[in-house]
Motif scaffolding. Structure first.
Motif, PDB file in Angstrom:
ATOM      1  N   ASP A 106     -52.990  15.048  29.903  1.00 40.49           N
ATOM      2  CA  ASP A 106     -52.261  16.223  30.605  1.00 40.49           C
ATOM      3  C   ASP A 106     -50.873  16.849  29.669  1.00 40.49           C
ATOM      4  O   ASP A 106     -51.002  15.755  29.035  1.00 40.49           O
ATOM      5  CB  ASP A 106     -51.846  16.547  31.775  1.00 40.49           C
ATOM      6  N   THR A 107     -52.151  18.680  30.157  1.00 38.82           N
ATOM      7  CA  THR A 107     -51.653  18.901  28.876  1.00 38.82           C
ATOM      8  C   THR A 107     -49.929  20.030  29.401  1.00 38.82           C
ATOM      9  O   THR A 107     -50.365  20.704  30.346  1.00 38.82           O
ATOM     10  CB  THR A 107     -51.809  20.412  28.118  1.00 38.82           C
ATOM     11  N   TYR A 108     -48.791  20.145  29.120  1.00 34.62           N
ATOM     12  CA  TYR A 108     -47.165  20.829  29.533  1.00 34.62           C
ATOM     13  C   TYR A 108     -47.178  22.007  28.776  1.00 34.62           C
ATOM     14  O   TYR A 108     -47.006  21.790  27.200  1.00 34.62           O
ATOM     15  CB  TYR A 108     -46.663  20.183  30.447  1.00 34.62           C
TER      16      TYR A 108
ATOM     17  N   LYS B 219     -47.585  21.845  34.127  1.00 37.01           N
ATOM     18  CA  LYS B 219     -49.094  21.585  33.598  1.00 37.01           C
ATOM     19  C   LYS B 219     -49.665  22.986  33.443  1.00 37.01           C
ATOM     20  O   LYS B 219     -50.024  24.108  33.804  1.00 37.01           O
ATOM     21  CB  LYS B 219     -49.382  20.737  35.048  1.00 37.01           C
TER      22      LYS B 219
ATOM     23  N   SER C 241     -41.925  17.048  32.357  1.00 35.40           N
ATOM     24  CA  SER C 241     -43.333  16.351  32.161  1.00 35.40           C
ATOM     25  C   SER C 241     -42.979  15.445  30.928  1.00 35.40           C
ATOM     26  O   SER C 241     -43.689  14.218  30.427  1.00 35.40           O
ATOM     27  CB  SER C 241     -43.762  17.614  31.098  1.00 35.40           C
TER      28      SER C 241
ATOM     29  N   GLY D  69     -45.249  16.731  39.023  1.00 37.41           N
ATOM     30  CA  GLY D  69     -44.640  17.353  38.579  1.00 37.41           C
ATOM     31  C   GLY D  69     -43.085  17.304  38.469  1.00 37.41           C
ATOM     32  O   GLY D  69     -42.022  18.223  38.365  1.00 37.41           O
TER      33      GLY D  69
END
Length: 330
Positions: free
Chosen positions: A140-142, A147, A269, A292
């Motif tokens: 996952d990219t934050y 997110k 994150s 989160g």
């Protein structure tokens, strides 16, 4: 997923209210503008209401005059993102208008930031001048602690990326941020008033105030109710902030330092289950990362604290507002 969120630019409409009479004749492009696309998705009704209440009119219906590309990039929180803060299109009035406006601008950048640029460690400025950083956590990219759910939703005047949490930046240091909450500059109902009083009483304001070369902290900030609950547990009555002065100054200082970690300032994150060593007191224990947030407990707590408002960016760190006071061994 891109198709699911294609119209989600409504997030954008919210960021800068759109004109209901906009037509695509404003552009030579065949694609609709950010605002025009955004208006049709009910998953962004809170964002639309926020833009209206925030007094931002028409900006994203047009080309960006402040960038050679004519484009904007918006990181657009959906309804679930607002719901995490207890907010929806009907209750945004609990926030001060100026704070809400700046929060929406914090989600916006000049130019086109494409999904391929959202790589771990990258940093991008916002319309209020505060940078946001990209964090990779597993697959996952934050952006900060939010997110990124969908990327590269194209519009005639820019790009939209959908996120799952509203990003918050105060523009001040940790102490200034707490004072802003306590003096009703964020919520119309004051919050963190006990914490601010405790910091002043314990003579810790200077240590948490930003200056050139100052360290960055992760701070767990207990709510007013958390301090009231602490008073009850101690057999005391905390009804107003100055009641914290019933406790010895050194005890208050030790408890407060038990909430501060000199680790550069970490978003959710970037945090993992395990222990953290605060500036004073005893090690804190972080629970598992879950959607989160993480809970956090002190050695003197029977139950861990939950994050009430995570990932508040200050100029010298990151603040996570929590629902319990973290107790060391006293």
């Amino acid at each position: 997923m891109k198709n699911i969120y294609l119209k989600s630019i409504m997030a954008l409409a919210l960021v800068f209210t759109f004109s209901s009479c906009e037509t695509e004749s404003n552009f030579e492009d065949s694609e609709p503008s950010i605002s025009y696309i955004a208006v049709s998705n009910p998953n962004f009704s809170a964002l639309e209401a926020a833009a209206t209440y925030g007094g931002l009119a028409g900006v994203l219906s047009n080309k960006n005059p402040n960038h050679s590309s004519g484009d904007y990039t918006v990181f657009a929180p959906n309804n679930d993102a607002f719901a995490r803060l207890g907010l929806n299109e009907n209750n945004l009035g609990v926030l001060q208008q100026a704070f809400l406006t700046n929060t929406l601008l914090y989600h916006t950048s000049n130019g086109n930031i494409m999904g391929s640029s959202l790589t771990d460690g990258a940093s991008f400025g916002s319309a209020i001048g505060v940078n946001r950083r990209i964090i990779q956590r597993g697959s996952d990219t934050y952006i900060n602690g939010s997110k990124i759910l969908a990327t590269d939703i194209n519009a005639s005047n820019g790009t939209v990326h959908v996120i799952d949490k509203v990003m918050i930046a105060t523009g001040g240091d940790i102490v200034q941020s707490a004072i802003a909450l306590s003096t009703a500059k964020v919520f119309k109902q004051p919050e963190l008033t006990f914490l601010v009083e405790a910091v002043i009483y314990a003579d810790l304001a200077g240590a948490l105030t930003a200056s050139d070369g100052s360290p960055s902290f992760t701070v767990f900030a207990p709510t007013d109710q958390a301090f009231k609950d602490l008073g009850t547990a101690l057999g005391l009555t905390f009804t107003k902030p100055e009641d914290i002065r019933q406790l010895p100054k050194q005890v208050v200082a030790t408890v407060l330092l038990n909430h501060v970690i000199a680790n550069g300032g970490k978003f959710t994150s970037e945090l993992n289950a395990g222990t953290l060593s605060p500036l004073g007191g005893d090690p804190l224990t972080l629970g598992a990362y879950n959607n989160g947030t993480l809970n956090v407990g002190g050695v003197g707590n029977g139950e861990p604290a939950n994050m009430f408002i995570p990932d508040v960016q200050a100029t010298n760190g990151v603040i996570h507002v929590i629902d319990k006071v973290l107790l060391p061994n006293l």
